[in-house]
Design an enzyme around this catalytic site. Structure first.
Site, PDB file in Angstrom:
ATOM      1  N   HIS A 162       0.969  -1.301  -0.007  1.00 16.97           N
ATOM      2  CA  HIS A 162       0.062  -0.026   0.041  1.00 16.97           C
ATOM      3  C   HIS A 162       0.837   1.332   0.026  1.00 16.97           C
ATOM      4  CE1 HIS A 162      -3.881  -2.188   1.242  1.00 16.97           C
ATOM      5  NE2 HIS A 162      -2.919  -3.135   1.154  1.00 16.97           N
TER       6      HIS A 162
ATOM      7  N   ASP B 156      -5.919   5.142   2.068  1.00 17.65           N
ATOM      8  CA  ASP B 156      -6.054   4.065   1.665  1.00 17.65           C
ATOM      9  C   ASP B 156      -7.486   3.803   2.267  1.00 17.65           C
ATOM     10  OD1 ASP B 156      -3.931   1.444   1.701  1.00 17.65           O
ATOM     11  OD2 ASP B 156      -5.846   0.855   2.504  1.00 17.65           O
TER      12      ASP B 156
END
Ligand code: UDP
Length: 491
Positions: free
Chosen positions: A17, A122
């Site tokens: 990520h 995210d």
């Protein structure tokens, strides 16, 4: 000249990520938008060389470092990234610790100049939606996944069709442009939760993430329109057009240093690169199962022996985690390394993946189909040997093998749930690994077609991020959308 736009980027601290979100931050900053990455000290250090190089080049990129309360949540001191967790059973502790960053971030918000006008978060950090609400700015999710996965997830979430099937009964994924079958055992945790207490504990976390994500202003995707056109179009219909494919991010790292230090600041494995220089074009299998997969020793042995049986040159990245000792013991006793000496290279720990994949000697990528690895494989223009492990990786396998026609599966049947790490079942035998490798490397018509398709997609990936390329245009559109939104809000 830098505009008065200021975006906050808030990554989940996990290599799969953080890596793409750091790339994304650099890309957006190249468009004269001030970008601040919200990060913790250890991660700032891990990405320091790449970030400082970008800042030194004049990009309006900043870091906002917030203390991570690891030990308050039962995590070892200094453990600030998911791949540092001693066991994935601590996933929930990690997610809870991340949520404590909300207050310090809100406290700092008004000191940030110019005032941030958008949060790109995210999707796993649902609390960032509350921050965006509080300061009345758009909350845009970055979901490190493909539009194929987005669409498949949406359709399963709405239809719940998987609930009618047993674990190993194949069924057709509803509402996709192609006819794709899967089994419940291969679906991500949202639809196929493991049986352990830990997995049950994560159920409500996953469902909350999904609920909150549905309210996002829009979604940014590390993919490009030409790769999965029909899936992008369908997903856009669901999201009223607010989907912007702005990848592939890995291609934006133009020099070898940025490629080598992507994800870890000091990893140029010179020996491995020198060895690659000695190999024939497109002859080497690069095998790496991402940053989190820890194969059981039994499963690792099958992978290693399968590569050995193929008789082809290979690089195998070994990440044993808590199983390192057992794996090393086998490597020592079995004589594997001396048998494959000269033909096989083992990398223990972090590999400079994008650098390796871009080497002319690499002929195929044995991957766990994490989305970053998948799209990095596409950018490298090499066919893939697919061995999905967890999360949405079976969706990515279907895209690679069935939709794009650039991969061959080893025949994995079910996901592992990271948090159920003791429940390792042996799924794939050495003969399956060897067979898939040989099919992919075969020089016959089928193999050639696969290679041609992979080469074509590599060219498309390069074009997408050029000046008038689809991803560049999408990024411009995204920034304009936020600019307009910000102006209207001020009026
Ligand atoms: N990666 C790397 N070296 C490694 C392992 C992983 O550079 O030894 C990078 C890889 O290039 C990718 C990311 O880490 O960018 C992994 O993300 P992915 O989505 O493929 O899988 P995950 O690690 O999240 O399972």
């Amino acid at each position: 000249m830098t505009s008065n736009l200021h975006f906050l980027i808030i990554p989940l601290m996990c290599p799969g990520h953080l890596i793409p979100m750091v790339d994304m931050a650099k890309l957006i900053a190249q468009h004269s938008v001030t970008v601040t990455i919200v990060i913790t000290p250890r991660n700032a250090e891990r990405y320091a060389t790449v970030l400082h190089r970008a800042i030194a080049s004049g990009l309006p990129l900043k870091l906002l470092q917030l203390r991570f309360p690891a030990s308050d949540y039962g995590l070892p001191d200094g453990c600030e990234c998911v791949d540092d967790l001693p066991t994935f059973k601590l996933n929930k502790n990690f997610i809870d610790a991340c949520a404590t960053l909300q207050q310090p971030l809100e406290d700092m918000f008004n000191n940030l100049k110019p005032t941030p006008c958008c949060i790109i978060s995210d999707k796993n950090l649902s609390w960032t939606a509350d921050v965006a609400n509080k300061f009345r700015i758009p909350w845009v999710v970055f979901d490190g996944m493909s539009c194929f996965t987005q669409l498949a997830t949406h359709n399963l979430w709405v239809s719940k069709i998987h609930e009618k099937f047993g674990d190993l009964d194949p069924f057709v994924l509803p509402g996709l442009p192609d006819n794709i079958s899967m089994m419940k055992s291969q679906l991500p945790g949202l639809f196929n939760r493991g049986s352990s207490a830990k997995a049950k504990e994560l159920k409500s976390v996953r469902e909350r993430i999904r609920e909150v994500e549905l309210g996002a202003y829009g979604t940014l995707i590390n993919s490009f329109d030409e790769l999965e056109t029909k899936y992008v179009d369908e997903f856009k219909k669901i999201k009223e057009g607010r989907v912007w494919c702005i990848g592939p991010f890995s291609n934006s790292n133009k020099n070898d240093l940025d490629r080598a230090q992507r994800g870890s600041k000091d990893v140029i494995n010179q020996e491995c690169m020198k060895w690659l220089d000695l190999q024939h074009n497109r002859s080497v299998i690069y095998a790496c199962l991402g940053s989190l997969t820890r194969l059981t020793p039994l499963q690792f042995i099958e992978l290693a022996l399968g590569l050995e049986d193929s008789q082809l040159p290979f690089i195998l990245v070994v990440k044993g985690g808590s199983r390192t000792e057992e794996i090393e013991k086998w490597l020592g006793e079995n004589g594997f390394e001396s048998r494959v000496k000269g033909r096989g290279v083992l990398i223990r720990g972090w590999a400079p993946q994008v650098l390796i994949l871009s080497h002319r000697a690499v002929g195929a990528f044995l991957t766990h189909c994490g989305w970053n690895s998948t799209i990095e494989g596409v950018c490298a223009g090499v066919p893939m040997i697919t061995w999905p492990q967890f999360a949405e990786q079976f969706f990515n396998e279907r895209l690679v093998v069935q939709v794009l026609g650039i991969g061959v599966g080893v025949g994995a049947q079910r996901v592992f749930h990271l948090e159920d790490e003791d429940a390792g079942v042996m799924q794939v035998k050495r003969k399956n690994v060897c067979k898939a490798v040989k099919i992919v490397m075969d020089e016959g018509k089928e193999g050639e077609e696969r290679r041609e398709k992979a080469k074509y997609l590599k060219q498309m990936a390069e074009k997408a991020i050029e000046d008038e390329g689809s991803s560049q245009l999408n990024l411009n559109r995204f920034i304009e959308d936020i600019r307009l939104h910000t102006q209207l809000r001020v009026l």
